[in-house]
Design a protein around this motif. Structure first.
Motif, PDB file in Angstrom:
ATOM      1  N   ASP A   1       7.725   9.575   1.883  1.00 40.03           N
ATOM      2  CA  ASP A   1       7.653  10.834   2.585  1.00 40.03           C
ATOM      3  C   ASP A   1       8.379  11.984   1.511  1.00 40.03           C
ATOM      4  O   ASP A   1       9.379  11.809   1.165  1.00 40.03           O
ATOM      5  N   ASN A   2       7.578  12.941   1.358  1.00 40.72           N
ATOM      6  CA  ASN A   2       7.808  13.957   0.382  1.00 40.72           C
ATOM      7  C   ASN A   2       8.406  15.186   1.081  1.00 40.72           C
ATOM      8  O   ASN A   2       8.123  16.372   0.661  1.00 40.72           O
ATOM      9  N   GLY A   3       9.116  15.004   2.168  1.00 33.00           N
ATOM     10  CA  GLY A   3       9.702  16.085   2.930  1.00 33.00           C
ATOM     11  C   GLY A   3       9.207  16.524   3.886  1.00 33.00           C
ATOM     12  O   GLY A   3       9.235  17.737   4.380  1.00 33.00           O
TER      13      GLY A   3
ATOM     14  N   VAL B   1       9.692   3.199   4.951  1.00 35.89           N
ATOM     15  CA  VAL B   1       9.736   4.689   4.589  1.00 35.89           C
ATOM     16  C   VAL B   1      10.591   4.915   3.354  1.00 35.89           C
ATOM     17  O   VAL B   1      11.656   4.357   3.572  1.00 35.89           O
ATOM     18  N   VAL B   2       9.941   5.574   2.520  1.00 37.32           N
ATOM     19  CA  VAL B   2      10.759   5.936   1.380  1.00 37.32           C
ATOM     20  C   VAL B   2      11.073   7.500   1.302  1.00 37.32           C
ATOM     21  O   VAL B   2      10.059   8.072   0.974  1.00 37.32           O
ATOM     22  N   PRO B   3      11.918   7.970   1.498  1.00 37.24           N
ATOM     23  CA  PRO B   3      12.421   9.257   1.404  1.00 37.24           C
ATOM     24  C   PRO B   3      12.357   9.962  -0.305  1.00 37.24           C
ATOM     25  O   PRO B   3      12.989   9.069  -0.907  1.00 37.24           O
ATOM     26  N   VAL B   4      11.598  10.684  -0.303  1.00 31.82           N
ATOM     27  CA  VAL B   4      11.402  11.308  -1.804  1.00 31.82           C
ATOM     28  C   VAL B   4      11.698  12.743  -1.725  1.00 31.82           C
ATOM     29  O   VAL B   4      10.765  13.625  -1.776  1.00 31.82           O
ATOM     30  N   PRO B   5      13.011  13.128  -2.139  1.00 36.98           N
ATOM     31  CA  PRO B   5      13.483  14.690  -2.237  1.00 36.98           C
ATOM     32  C   PRO B   5      12.649  15.301  -3.127  1.00 36.98           C
ATOM     33  O   PRO B   5      12.152  16.569  -3.134  1.00 36.98           O
ATOM     34  N   GLN B   6      12.313  14.678  -4.401  1.00 36.38           N
ATOM     35  CA  GLN B   6      11.733  15.555  -5.488  1.00 36.38           C
ATOM     36  C   GLN B   6      10.151  15.897  -5.180  1.00 36.38           C
ATOM     37  O   GLN B   6       9.277  14.832  -4.719  1.00 36.38           O
ATOM     38  N   ARG B   7       9.720  16.901  -4.952  1.00 39.42           N
ATOM     39  CA  ARG B   7       8.449  17.572  -4.474  1.00 39.42           C
ATOM     40  C   ARG B   7       7.433  17.192  -5.303  1.00 39.42           C
ATOM     41  O   ARG B   7       7.572  17.441  -6.696  1.00 39.42           O
ATOM     42  N   GLY B   8       6.127  16.747  -4.907  1.00 40.60           N
ATOM     43  CA  GLY B   8       5.149  16.648  -5.853  1.00 40.60           C
ATOM     44  C   GLY B   8       4.377  15.344  -5.550  1.00 40.60           C
ATOM     45  O   GLY B   8       5.014  14.307  -5.271  1.00 40.60           O
TER      46      GLY B   8
ATOM     47  N   ALA C   1       4.196   9.254  -5.151  1.00 42.55           N
ATOM     48  CA  ALA C   1       3.412   8.105  -5.568  1.00 42.55           C
ATOM     49  C   ALA C   1       4.137   7.111  -6.312  1.00 42.55           C
ATOM     50  O   ALA C   1       4.071   5.808  -6.040  1.00 42.55           O
ATOM     51  N   HIS C   2       4.856   7.581  -7.147  1.00 40.28           N
ATOM     52  CA  HIS C   2       5.547   6.745  -8.136  1.00 40.28           C
ATOM     53  C   HIS C   2       6.806   6.212  -7.444  1.00 40.28           C
ATOM     54  O   HIS C   2       7.040   5.065  -7.467  1.00 40.28           O
TER      55      HIS C   2
ATOM     56  N   VAL D   1       1.052  -1.199  -0.053  1.00 42.24           N
ATOM     57  CA  VAL D   1       0.107   0.068   0.070  1.00 42.24           C
ATOM     58  C   VAL D   1       0.931   1.203  -0.246  1.00 42.24           C
ATOM     59  O   VAL D   1       1.354   1.500   1.062  1.00 42.24           O
ATOM     60  N   VAL D   2       0.798   2.020  -1.160  1.00 40.50           N
ATOM     61  CA  VAL D   2       1.576   3.360  -1.122  1.00 40.50           C
ATOM     62  C   VAL D   2       0.751   4.425  -0.638  1.00 40.50           C
ATOM     63  O   VAL D   2      -0.324   4.696  -0.888  1.00 40.50           O
ATOM     64  N   LEU D   3       1.576   5.047   0.287  1.00 38.44           N
ATOM     65  CA  LEU D   3       1.070   6.155   1.061  1.00 38.44           C
ATOM     66  C   LEU D   3       1.711   7.383   0.868  1.00 38.44           C
ATOM     67  O   LEU D   3       2.510   7.610   1.588  1.00 38.44           O
ATOM     68  N   PRO D   4       1.457   8.320  -0.145  1.00 42.24           N
ATOM     69  CA  PRO D   4       2.173   9.430  -0.255  1.00 42.24           C
ATOM     70  C   PRO D   4       2.024  10.499   1.002  1.00 42.24           C
ATOM     71  O   PRO D   4       0.847  10.471   1.256  1.00 42.24           O
ATOM     72  N   CYS D   5       2.966  10.786   1.488  1.00 40.99           N
ATOM     73  CA  CYS D   5       2.939  11.532   2.683  1.00 40.99           C
ATOM     74  C   CYS D   5       3.712  12.951   2.827  1.00 40.99           C
ATOM     75  O   CYS D   5       4.851  12.919   2.654  1.00 40.99           O
ATOM     76  N   LEU D   6       2.975  14.041   3.405  1.00 39.60           N
ATOM     77  CA  LEU D   6       3.877  15.156   3.388  1.00 39.60           C
ATOM     78  C   LEU D   6       3.039  15.721   5.049  1.00 39.60           C
ATOM     79  O   LEU D   6       2.020  16.125   4.922  1.00 39.60           O
TER      80      LEU D   6
END
Length: 225
Positions: A40-42, A58-65, A70-71, A12-17
């Motif tokens: 996690d988007n920052g 937890v997957v850190p995602v530095p690119q905002r959006g 999600a991807h 289950v992918v949970l985009p998070c900010l």
């Protein structure tokens, strides 16, 4: 004699900010066998620590959006079947098995959750109007008679990756549907309850006029392409 294996896991992918306040409830609602991937988007409120302490990957995602998060979560998944769900408490992960079931059974390739507000304030009027306009445009573009472009959805991991989705902003959910339709996928829609988001989090998509305007801009760009 070998023991019987349980059902295959579902990621289950949970985009998070900044969803530290919502994550405990959201993660506690995951059914058995459903593994949380918090992209996690920052966040600056400790969301990654909360998620990790509760057993999520937890997957850190530095690119905002939204699309970037999600991807990245999709790329980190390893299960054959993957779901997407908001991390703000507005949607109940306990509803995910109903969405993934048709995909597992082979009767659908992509299942979307049609949001059904549980209270008057759950879905702001401006967001509803924007969603309705976009689904009309989507119907003209693809022929799909959908009512919602909501974030809760389920599909097969490899097939979703093979769609080649390029949008990394708010157009990501729409591009997924457009590419799926172009590929001849069987797309279904099921009702899911939609509640007000947990207090304390930040609305990133359609909870504000600005978020709605950005979403419409990005999704209109997807349809134009």
């Amino acid at each position: 004699m070998t023991g019987q294996q349980g059902p295959a896991p579902v990621d289950v992918v949970l985009p998070c900010l900044d969803e530290a306040a919502a994550l405990p409830w959201v993660l506690s609602r995951l059914p058995a066998g459903y593994r949380a991937i918090v992209a996690d988007n920052g966040s600056t409120d400790g969301s990654p620590d909360v998620a990790a302490a509760l057993g999520a990957t937890v997957v850190p995602v530095p690119q905002r959006g939204f699309g970037a998060a999600a991807h990245a979560g999709l790329e980190a998944a390893t299960a054959d079947h993957v779901c997407f769900c908001d991390a703000d408490g507005s949607m109940d992960p306990a509803d995910l098995p109903r969405l993934v079931s048709p995909v597992q059974a082979g009767t659908a390739d992509l299942v979307l959750g049609r949001r059904r507000p549980t209270t008057r304030g759950a879905w702001p009027p401006h967001a509803r109007v924007a969603n309705r306009a976009l689904t009309v445009l989507l119907r003209r573009r693809t022929g799909l008679r959908l009512h919602d472009l909501g974030p809760m959805r389920a599909g097969r991991r490899t097939a979703l990756l093979d769609l080649g989705i390029t949008d990394r902003r708010f157009g990501y959910p729409l591009e997924m549907v457009v590419r799926a339709a172009d590929a001849g996928w069987r797309v279904q829609e099921l009702d899911v309850p939609y509640a007000p988001r947990t207090e304390g989090g930040k609305s990133k998509v359609t909870g504000t006029w600005l978020g709605t305007a950005r979403t419409v801009r990005d999704m209109s760009g997807v349809l134009a392409r």
